[in-house]
Design a protein around this motif. Structure first.
Motif, short mmCIF file in Angstrom:
data_model
loop_
_atom_site.label_atom_id
_atom_site.label_comp_id
_atom_site.label_asym_id
_atom_site.label_seq_id
_atom_site.Cartn_x
_atom_site.Cartn_y
_atom_site.Cartn_z
N ASN A 1 64.72 -48.35 86.35
CA ASN A 1 66.00 -48.27 87.06
C ASN A 1 67.02 -47.44 86.28
N LEU A 2 67.18 -46.19 86.67
CA LEU A 2 68.16 -45.31 86.03
C LEU A 2 69.42 -45.18 86.88
N THR A 3 69.24 -45.09 88.20
CA THR A 3 70.39 -44.89 89.10
C THR A 3 70.03 -45.34 90.51
N ALA A 4 71.05 -45.81 91.23
CA ALA A 4 70.86 -46.15 92.65
C ALA A 4 71.07 -44.91 93.51
N ILE A 5 71.61 -43.87 92.89
CA ILE A 5 71.92 -42.62 93.63
C ILE A 5 70.79 -41.63 93.38
N THR A 6 70.04 -41.29 94.45
CA THR A 6 68.89 -40.39 94.27
C THR A 6 68.88 -39.19 95.21
N GLU A 7 69.70 -39.21 96.25
CA GLU A 7 69.77 -38.04 97.15
C GLU A 7 70.35 -36.87 96.38
N GLU A 8 69.75 -35.70 96.54
CA GLU A 8 70.16 -34.55 95.73
C GLU A 8 71.67 -34.25 95.85
N ASP A 9 72.18 -34.18 97.06
CA ASP A 9 73.61 -33.88 97.24
C ASP A 9 74.50 -34.92 96.57
N ASP A 10 74.08 -36.18 96.62
CA ASP A 10 74.85 -37.26 96.00
C ASP A 10 74.81 -37.17 94.47
N VAL A 11 73.65 -36.85 93.92
CA VAL A 11 73.52 -36.72 92.46
C VAL A 11 74.41 -35.58 91.95
N ILE B 1 80.33 -38.89 70.99
CA ILE B 1 79.48 -40.06 71.14
C ILE B 1 79.70 -40.64 72.55
N ASP B 2 78.61 -40.83 73.27
CA ASP B 2 78.67 -41.36 74.63
C ASP B 2 78.12 -42.78 74.58
N VAL B 3 78.96 -43.74 74.95
CA VAL B 3 78.60 -45.16 74.83
C VAL B 3 78.07 -45.69 76.16
N GLY B 4 76.82 -46.19 76.14
CA GLY B 4 76.22 -46.74 77.35
C GLY B 4 76.03 -45.70 78.43
N ALA B 5 75.49 -44.55 78.05
CA ALA B 5 75.40 -43.40 78.97
C ALA B 5 74.36 -43.57 80.06
N SER C 1 71.62 -49.56 74.93
CA SER C 1 70.94 -50.78 74.50
C SER C 1 69.51 -50.91 75.05
N LEU C 2 69.12 -50.01 75.97
CA LEU C 2 67.80 -50.12 76.57
C LEU C 2 66.87 -49.02 76.05
N LYS C 3 65.79 -49.43 75.41
CA LYS C 3 64.84 -48.49 74.79
C LYS C 3 64.25 -47.52 75.82
N LYS C 4 63.94 -48.02 77.01
CA LYS C 4 63.34 -47.15 78.04
C LYS C 4 64.27 -45.99 78.40
N ARG C 5 65.57 -46.30 78.48
CA ARG C 5 66.53 -45.22 78.82
C ARG C 5 66.59 -44.18 77.71
N PHE D 1 69.90 -39.57 69.94
CA PHE D 1 69.88 -40.76 70.78
C PHE D 1 69.60 -41.99 69.93
N TYR D 2 70.40 -43.04 70.17
CA TYR D 2 70.29 -44.26 69.36
C TYR D 2 70.10 -45.49 70.24
N HIS D 3 69.06 -46.25 69.92
CA HIS D 3 68.80 -47.50 70.64
C HIS D 3 69.51 -48.62 69.88
N ASP D 4 70.64 -49.07 70.42
CA ASP D 4 71.44 -50.10 69.72
C ASP D 4 72.46 -50.67 70.70
N ARG D 5 72.98 -51.84 70.34
CA ARG D 5 74.14 -52.38 71.06
C ARG D 5 75.38 -51.66 70.53
N ALA D 6 76.31 -51.36 71.40
CA ALA D 6 77.52 -50.64 70.98
C ALA D 6 78.30 -51.41 69.91
N GLU D 7 78.28 -52.76 70.01
CA GLU D 7 79.03 -53.57 69.04
C GLU D 7 78.45 -53.42 67.63
N THR D 8 77.13 -53.41 67.52
CA THR D 8 76.46 -53.26 66.21
C THR D 8 76.64 -51.84 65.70
#
Length: 237
Positions: free
Chosen positions: A40-50, A74-78, A101-105, A123-130
């Motif tokens: 699950n990356l995005t609910a928006i998948t139509e080309e024009d919408d993306v 630095i982009d937090v929770g991108a 925070s999600l390794k798959k992303r 790219f960093y796999h971590d919680r923003a707080e840590t």
């Protein structure tokens, strides 16, 4: 927003897309849809919408703020890379780091960067707080960005600790941002920030409200912030 409209509307803002950049956005869209079937990356998948709600919406931050060559962003929770990857395509001279925070992303973003031929990206796999308490990253960035991750009072605690003094935090928000800004004033002051601007505009075609909020980092963030993972959300400042 068709690809043609995307090119035309950016041109009207003084951004002329090269053939390479157009191809990068096309490939970005293809990979987003392809990987979205597996995770699950995005609910928006139509080309024009993306092109409208992800690509144009991300780039809109640069209509009000200058992303200069050499700046560390630095982009937090991108999530799937918004807003920083579209900005990186347009301004290849910036250094972009993403924490999520999600390794798959992170796996998706690494593959995306490779496919698009992006350099100076991390790219960093971590919680923003840590991440914000890590001396290698705390107050090391010229610019922090975040798009629709959390309320502004929470977002400020996740992002401002990463920004150098005299740097900026750029928050991309939708309708209701002005109210959020009022609620976040105490948090922003405590964390060393100062609101410089709240630019509002309507996203083309659908005419939904958008805000680009710029905060300057005027003093160092107290060491206790960000607090432990989950705390900023449960107990906003």
């Amino acid at each position: 927003m068709s690809k043609k409209q995307f090119i035309t509307l950016l041109r009207e803002k003084g951004i002329e897309l090269s053939t390479k950049q157009q191809q990068q956005f096309e490939r970005y869209y293809q990979l987003l849809v392809e990987w979205n079937e597996k995770m699950n990356l995005t609910a928006i998948t139509e080309e024009d919408d993306v092109y409208l709600k992800h690509f144009y919406d991300s780039i809109a931050a640069s209509f009000y703020y200058s992303f200069e060559d050499g700046k560390k962003v630095i982009d937090v929770g991108a999530g799937a890379g918004f807003p920083s990857i579209p900005l990186k395509i347009i301004y290849p001279g910036i250094h972009v780091s993403i924490v999520d925070s999600l390794k798959k992303r992170i796996g998706f973003l690494e593959h995306l960067a490779s496919e698009l031929g992006l350099e100076k990206v991390s790219f960093y796999h971590d919680r923003a707080e840590t991440f914000g308490q890590n001396p290698q990253h705390r107050e090391q960035y010229d610019i922090a960005t975040a798009r629709a991750v959390a309320r502004l009072s929470v977002l400020s605690e996740l992002c401002l600790p990463l920004v150098k003094e005299n740097g900026d935090f750029i928050a991309l928000k939708g309708a209701g941002a002005s109210e959020e800004l009022k609620d976040a004033q105490k948090a922003i002051n405590v964390l060393g920030g100062k609101v410089k601007a709240d630019h509002s505009f309507l996203l083309p075609i659908e005419e939904s409200e958008r805000h680009i909020i710029q905060m300057a980092k005027v003093k160092s963030t107290p060491k206790k912030y960000p607090r432990k993972p989950g705390t900023p959300n449960k107990l906003p400042l």
